[in-house]
Design an enzyme around this catalytic site. Structure first.
Site, PDB file in Angstrom:
ATOM      1  N   HIS A 214      -1.453   6.469  12.668  1.00 23.94           N
ATOM      2  CA  HIS A 214      -1.980   6.018  11.386  1.00 23.94           C
ATOM      3  C   HIS A 214      -2.376   7.159  10.450  1.00 23.94           C
ATOM      4  CE1 HIS A 214      -2.509   2.903   8.542  1.00 23.94           C
ATOM      5  NE2 HIS A 214      -3.521   3.604   8.082  1.00 23.94           N
ATOM      6  N   TYR A 218      -1.306   8.890   6.054  1.00 30.10           N
ATOM      7  CA  TYR A 218      -2.057   9.538   4.963  1.00 30.10           C
ATOM      8  C   TYR A 218      -1.607  10.985   4.777  1.00 30.10           C
ATOM      9  CZ  TYR A 218      -4.455   5.219   5.228  1.00 30.10           C
ATOM     10  OH  TYR A 218      -4.689   3.876   5.232  1.00 30.10           O
ATOM     11  N   HIS A 365       6.076  -3.761   4.136  1.00 32.41           N
ATOM     12  CA  HIS A 365       4.881  -2.938   3.874  1.00 32.41           C
ATOM     13  C   HIS A 365       5.216  -1.454   3.879  1.00 32.41           C
ATOM     14  CE1 HIS A 365       0.988  -1.046   4.345  1.00 32.41           C
ATOM     15  NE2 HIS A 365       1.335  -0.600   5.543  1.00 32.41           N
ATOM     16  N   HIS A 367       8.079   0.158   3.651  1.00 35.61           N
ATOM     17  CA  HIS A 367       9.028   0.701   2.673  1.00 35.61           C
ATOM     18  C   HIS A 367       8.358   0.913   1.321  1.00 35.61           C
ATOM     19  CE1 HIS A 367      12.164   0.096   5.643  1.00 35.61           C
ATOM     20  NE2 HIS A 367      12.877   0.940   4.909  1.00 35.61           N
TER      21      HIS A 367
HETATM   22 FE1  HAS Z   1       0.211   0.873   6.650  1.00 31.28          FE
HETATM   23  C1  HAS Z   1       1.736  -0.368   9.501  1.00 31.28           C
HETATM   24  C2  HAS Z   1      -2.570  -0.995   7.288  1.00 31.28           C
HETATM   25  C3  HAS Z   1      -1.352   2.225   3.876  1.00 31.28           C
HETATM   26  C4  HAS Z   1       2.735   3.198   6.387  1.00 31.28           C
HETATM   27  N1  HAS Z   1       1.918   1.320   7.719  1.00 31.28           N
HETATM   28  C5  HAS Z   1       2.375   0.666   8.843  1.00 31.28           C
HETATM   29  C6  HAS Z   1       3.614   1.254   9.259  1.00 31.28           C
HETATM   30  C7  HAS Z   1       3.877   2.302   8.404  1.00 31.28           C
HETATM   31  C8  HAS Z   1       2.803   2.315   7.429  1.00 31.28           C
HETATM   32  C9  HAS Z   1       5.048   3.258   8.465  1.00 31.28           C
HETATM   33  O1  HAS Z   1      -3.748  -2.557   9.614  1.00 31.28           O
HETATM   34  C10 HAS Z   1       4.481   0.777  10.432  1.00 31.28           C
HETATM   35  C11 HAS Z   1       4.161   1.476  11.713  1.00 31.28           C
HETATM   36  C12 HAS Z   1       5.058   0.994  12.813  1.00 31.28           C
HETATM   37  O2  HAS Z   1       6.207   1.445  12.871  1.00 31.28           O
HETATM   38  O3  HAS Z   1       4.641   0.138  13.582  1.00 31.28           O
HETATM   39  N2  HAS Z   1      -1.609   0.620   5.733  1.00 31.28           N
HETATM   40  C13 HAS Z   1      -2.582  -0.220   6.135  1.00 31.28           C
HETATM   41  C14 HAS Z   1      -3.692  -0.168   5.188  1.00 31.28           C
HETATM   42  C15 HAS Z   1      -3.337   0.729   4.211  1.00 31.28           C
HETATM   43  C16 HAS Z   1      -2.031   1.233   4.575  1.00 31.28           C
HETATM   44  C17 HAS Z   1      -4.967  -0.933   5.246  1.00 31.28           C
HETATM   45  N3  HAS Z   1       0.607   2.403   5.375  1.00 31.28           N
HETATM   46  C18 HAS Z   1      -0.173   2.800   4.319  1.00 31.28           C
HETATM   47  C19 HAS Z   1       0.418   3.943   3.679  1.00 31.28           C
HETATM   48  C20 HAS Z   1       1.574   4.229   4.383  1.00 31.28           C
HETATM   49  C21 HAS Z   1       1.675   3.243   5.440  1.00 31.28           C
HETATM   50  C22 HAS Z   1      -0.187   4.669   2.497  1.00 31.28           C
HETATM   51  C23 HAS Z   1       2.567   5.304   4.201  1.00 31.28           C
HETATM   52  C24 HAS Z   1       2.537   6.240   3.272  1.00 31.28           C
HETATM   53  N4  HAS Z   1      -0.306  -0.434   8.105  1.00 31.28           N
HETATM   54  C25 HAS Z   1      -1.515  -1.063   8.199  1.00 31.28           C
HETATM   55  C26 HAS Z   1      -1.543  -1.838   9.449  1.00 31.28           C
HETATM   56  C27 HAS Z   1      -0.328  -1.652  10.086  1.00 31.28           C
HETATM   57  C28 HAS Z   1       0.430  -0.774   9.209  1.00 31.28           C
HETATM   58  C29 HAS Z   1      -2.655  -2.652   9.960  1.00 31.28           C
HETATM   59  C30 HAS Z   1       0.106  -2.229  11.432  1.00 31.28           C
HETATM   60  C31 HAS Z   1       0.758  -3.512  11.270  1.00 31.28           C
HETATM   61  C32 HAS Z   1       1.319  -4.040  12.561  1.00 31.28           C
HETATM   62  O4  HAS Z   1       0.875  -5.098  12.990  1.00 31.28           O
HETATM   63  O5  HAS Z   1       2.207  -3.414  13.162  1.00 31.28           O
HETATM   64  C33 HAS Z   1      -4.206   1.138   3.034  1.00 31.28           C
HETATM   65  O6  HAS Z   1      -4.402   2.515   3.021  1.00 31.28           O
HETATM   66  C34 HAS Z   1      -3.651   0.680   1.733  1.00 31.28           C
HETATM   67  C35 HAS Z   1      -4.633   0.873   0.607  1.00 31.28           C
HETATM   68  C36 HAS Z   1      -3.982   0.718  -0.725  1.00 31.28           C
HETATM   69  C37 HAS Z   1      -4.412  -0.062  -1.715  1.00 31.28           C
HETATM   70  C38 HAS Z   1      -3.612  -0.117  -2.991  1.00 31.28           C
HETATM   71  C39 HAS Z   1      -4.319   0.450  -4.200  1.00 31.28           C
HETATM   72  C40 HAS Z   1      -3.420   0.330  -5.363  1.00 31.28           C
HETATM   73  C41 HAS Z   1      -2.880   1.372  -6.057  1.00 31.28           C
HETATM   74  C42 HAS Z   1      -1.905   1.091  -7.157  1.00 31.28           C
HETATM   75  C43 HAS Z   1      -2.558   0.733  -8.470  1.00 31.28           C
HETATM   76  C44 HAS Z   1      -1.541   0.531  -9.500  1.00 31.28           C
HETATM   77  C45 HAS Z   1      -1.514   1.169 -10.681  1.00 31.28           C
HETATM   78  C46 HAS Z   1      -0.347   0.885 -11.538  1.00 31.28           C
HETATM   79  C47 HAS Z   1      -2.546   2.133 -11.142  1.00 31.28           C
HETATM   80  C48 HAS Z   1      -5.624  -0.885  -1.580  1.00 31.28           C
HETATM   81  C49 HAS Z   1      -3.223   2.793  -5.776  1.00 31.28           C
HETATM   82  C50 HAS Z   1      -0.746   0.461 -12.881  1.00 31.28           C
HETATM   83  C51 HAS Z   1       0.449   0.051 -13.630  1.00 31.28           C
HETATM   84  C52 HAS Z   1       0.437  -0.282 -14.947  1.00 31.28           C
HETATM   85  C53 HAS Z   1       1.656  -0.837 -15.509  1.00 31.28           C
HETATM   86  C54 HAS Z   1      -0.698  -0.141 -15.807  1.00 31.28           C
END
Ligand code: HAS
Length: 542
Positions: A214, A218, A365, A367
């Site tokens: 995990h 990050y 998720h 990708h």
């Molecule tokens: Fe994840 C599984 C939970 C973030 C990558 N994750 C994975 C796997 C990968 C991965 C590769 O809790 C698969 C692993 C495998 O092969 O089994 N992940 C999270 C959580 C977050 C999270 C809570 N993951 C990432 C990031 C990754 C990544 C970053 C790669 C870079 N993930 C999990 C969990 C699993 C998991 C479980 C296991 C699932 C299972 O059962 O197997 C958090 O860090 C995410 C927080 C992000 C936010 C979003 C904030 C929004 C933003 C955008 C704002 C938009 C704007 C645009 C400003 C809360 C920053 C404005 C646009 C205008 C037009 C004005």
């Protein structure tokens, strides 16, 4: 001069660049194999070679080399310092050797163990030794980077660490805490299993892997976040809304990224619910800095949009330079991250995880996170580096902008298809169920929608790879003036620390807190595993 750093950055970027077509080829083969009604390009057993190759090449090799290269580029310039030549050469040599060994094992079909290499599946020892060498190579680089940042801290007690260097440092502190357990897993469990058939406790190995797995995400994310914080305000000509908030976010990422890995093991028997619940709560802590990042970037965008005459609640959004290469290349990954981040929070919720775990939902998720937020930022940065470090005019910049949008739309479609199919129970990481005639018909349209999205961002990838190559080979030679460069880290002047000591700048303190929390997060689960007694099993060929 930054001669040694630039040579290092060029070679690491070249390796990262070469991984894109290779990983992309594996990706498209897999997409076809998994989609009902599409031509089936590879045999069932080759599917696992292709899947392992896709994950290792893109998620491990592409990212690690890119991050080493961009880190050398940013830190040397922002701190006006030089890395040790020996460290750069040694780390590059080890990482390259490791990559070649792992590639030989994968491409010869002897490492069908996926990028998580769970035992008791056994790969050729070269695969594990290669992975270990890549990690050791990155450690050599990491130690030298820590030396430079800590020296800057010591020699400039009244200066703040610049915001991009701070983000890069955070990524490497996460790497420092994440990698030792997986190195132990590889050296003490997997290499002996592979060489001598030694029996291995599967749960122990999986737990050591996810201690690494995990925080690894990050490590992928933070260099992208550092580029967003540094370059988006620069492109817009406004300051970042809050540098303090950015550093608070970095620190939260750093201290909370490791004691969360059990959220990948909610359904693993052998670890009780107590520690799984603790890791659920800490996962929500590590999601918080991304929300701070969303706020910080949005506030910066709003300021810039209003300065350009944007009115009303959302009028300013349309005043932003959405057609500019640098802006779209850095902002569209954030638009993708909104998608992947929300589904991450759903994954992390203990009960909901049982619905989505091991389904195509997870593929959607990751990708949109690693393939969207991180990889698209890295590709945009490669184009900018081709312009600003290699002094080449970017060939057909409009086409690059179009490709960024195609990538984003493609990933949205891909993820929607895979989310819905996943909630209906379509499994990830298997082709048998789909092609043994057992797949329910209702999955088909969603997997097909996913395939249309996948093909769209695959074509975008082909265009971007082509444009990077064309720019390097045929782009007109032009030195870009300093004030027109987006990645002008050499013009950073570190700010002064006001009012004496500033806790955010005490990086040594935060490193100690990070190490302590990681250990605290894992003492309990590991005690439980050992107290229950290990149940080693012999390896099975994949
Ligand atoms: Fe994840 C599984 C939970 C973030 C990558 N994750 C994975 C796997 C990968 C991965 C590769 O809790 C698969 C692993 C495998 O092969 O089994 N992940 C999270 C959580 C977050 C999270 C809570 N993951 C990432 C990031 C990754 C990544 C970053 C790669 C870079 N993930 C999990 C969990 C699993 C998991 C479980 C296991 C699932 C299972 O059962 O197997 C958090 O860090 C995410 C927080 C992000 C936010 C979003 C904030 C929004 C933003 C955008 C704002 C938009 C704007 C645009 C400003 C809360 C920053 C404005 C646009 C205008 C037009 C004005």
């Amino acid at each position: 001069s930054y001669e040694a750093e630039d040579r290092f950055t060029k070679i690491t970027m070249l390796v990262a660049f070469l991984m894109l077509p290779l990983g992309g080829l594996f990706g498209i083969l897999q997409l076809f194999k998994r989609t009902p009604g599409f031509p089936d390009p590879v045999s069932d057993s080759t599917y696992y070679t292709v899947l392992t190759g896709h994950g290792v090449v893109l998620a491990i090799v592409f990212t690690t080399f890119f991050i080493m290269g961009i880190s050398a580029f940013v830190v040397s310039r922002e701190l006006k310092t030089n890395f040790s030549r020996l460290a750069l050469n040694l780390s590059l040599g080890l990482a390259l050797l490791g990559t070649v060994l792992a590639a030989v094992a994968i491409l010869s079909g002897q490492a069908k163990v996926l990028y998580t290499f769970y035992p008791p599946l056994r790969a050729n020892p070269l695969f594990y030794i290669g992975a270990a060498l890549l990690i050791v190579g990155s450690w050599v680089f990491m130690v030298d980077l820590f030396r430079l940042v800590l020296r800057f801290r010591r020699e400039n007690p009244d200066l703040k660490i610049p915001v991009a260097t701070y983000g890069i440092l955070t990524a490497w502190v996460i790497w420092l805490v994440a990698t030792p357990p997986v190195a132990l897993e590889v050296l003490l469990l997997l290499v002996p299993m592979s060489l001598f058939g030694m029996e291995v406790d599967v749960l122990l190995a999986r737990t050591l892997f996810w201690w690494f797995g995990h925080p690894l995400v990050y490590f992928w994310l933070l260099p992208a976040v550092a580029l967003w914080y540094y370059a988006i305000p620069r492109v817009l000509g406004v300051p970042l809304f809050s540098e303090t908030m950015a550093k608070v976010a970095y620190i939260l990422y750093m201290i909370a990224s490791t004691p969360v890995g059990l959220h990948h093991q909610f359904v693993d028997p052998g670890i009780g619910p107590f520690f799984k619940l603790v890791h659920t709560l800490t996962t929500f802590v590590v999601a918080t800095p991304s929300m701070l990042t969303a706020f910080n970037i949005l506030a910066t965008l709003e300021r810039a949009g209003r300065m350009r005459g944007g009115r009303g609640l959302v009028g300013w959004v349309f005043k932003l330079p959405w057609g500019s290469l640098a802006f779209s290349g850095l902002m569209l990954p954030i638009v993708l991250f909104a998608n992947g981040g929300i589904t991450g929070v759903i994954n992390a919720s203990f009960q909901l995880n049982t619905v989505v775990h091991n389904t195509t939902w997870i593929v959607g998720h990751f990708h949109t996170t690693v393939g969207g937020a991180s990889a698209l930022t890295f590709i945009a940065a490669m184009l900018l580096l081709a312009r600003e470090m290699m002094n080449r005019e970017i060939v057909a910049p409009w086409l690059a902008v179009a490709a960024f949008y195609m990538w984003t739309v493609g990933q949205y479609l891909f993820s929607i298809g895979y989310y819905v199919a996943g909630v209906m129970g379509a499994p990830r990481r298997t082709s048998e169920l789909l092609y043994g005639g057992l797949a329910p018909a209702e999955w088909a349209p969603w997997l097909q929608l996913g395939a249309i999205g996948g093909m769209t961002f695959w074509i975008a990838g082909v265009i971007l790879v082509g444009l990077i190559a064309a720019t390097l080979l045929f782009g007109k030679k032009t030195a870009v003036p300093k004030d027109e460069r987006v990645l002008a880290f050499d013009s950073t002047t570190p700010d002064k620390i006001e009012n004496g000591k500033y806790i955010l700048e005490e990086v040594r303190f935060w490193i100690v807190v990070t190490v302590a929390l990681a250990i605290l997060g894992y003492i309990g689960p590991l005690y439980e595993i050992f107290a229950r007694g290990l149940v080693p099993v012999g390896p099975v060929p994949p």
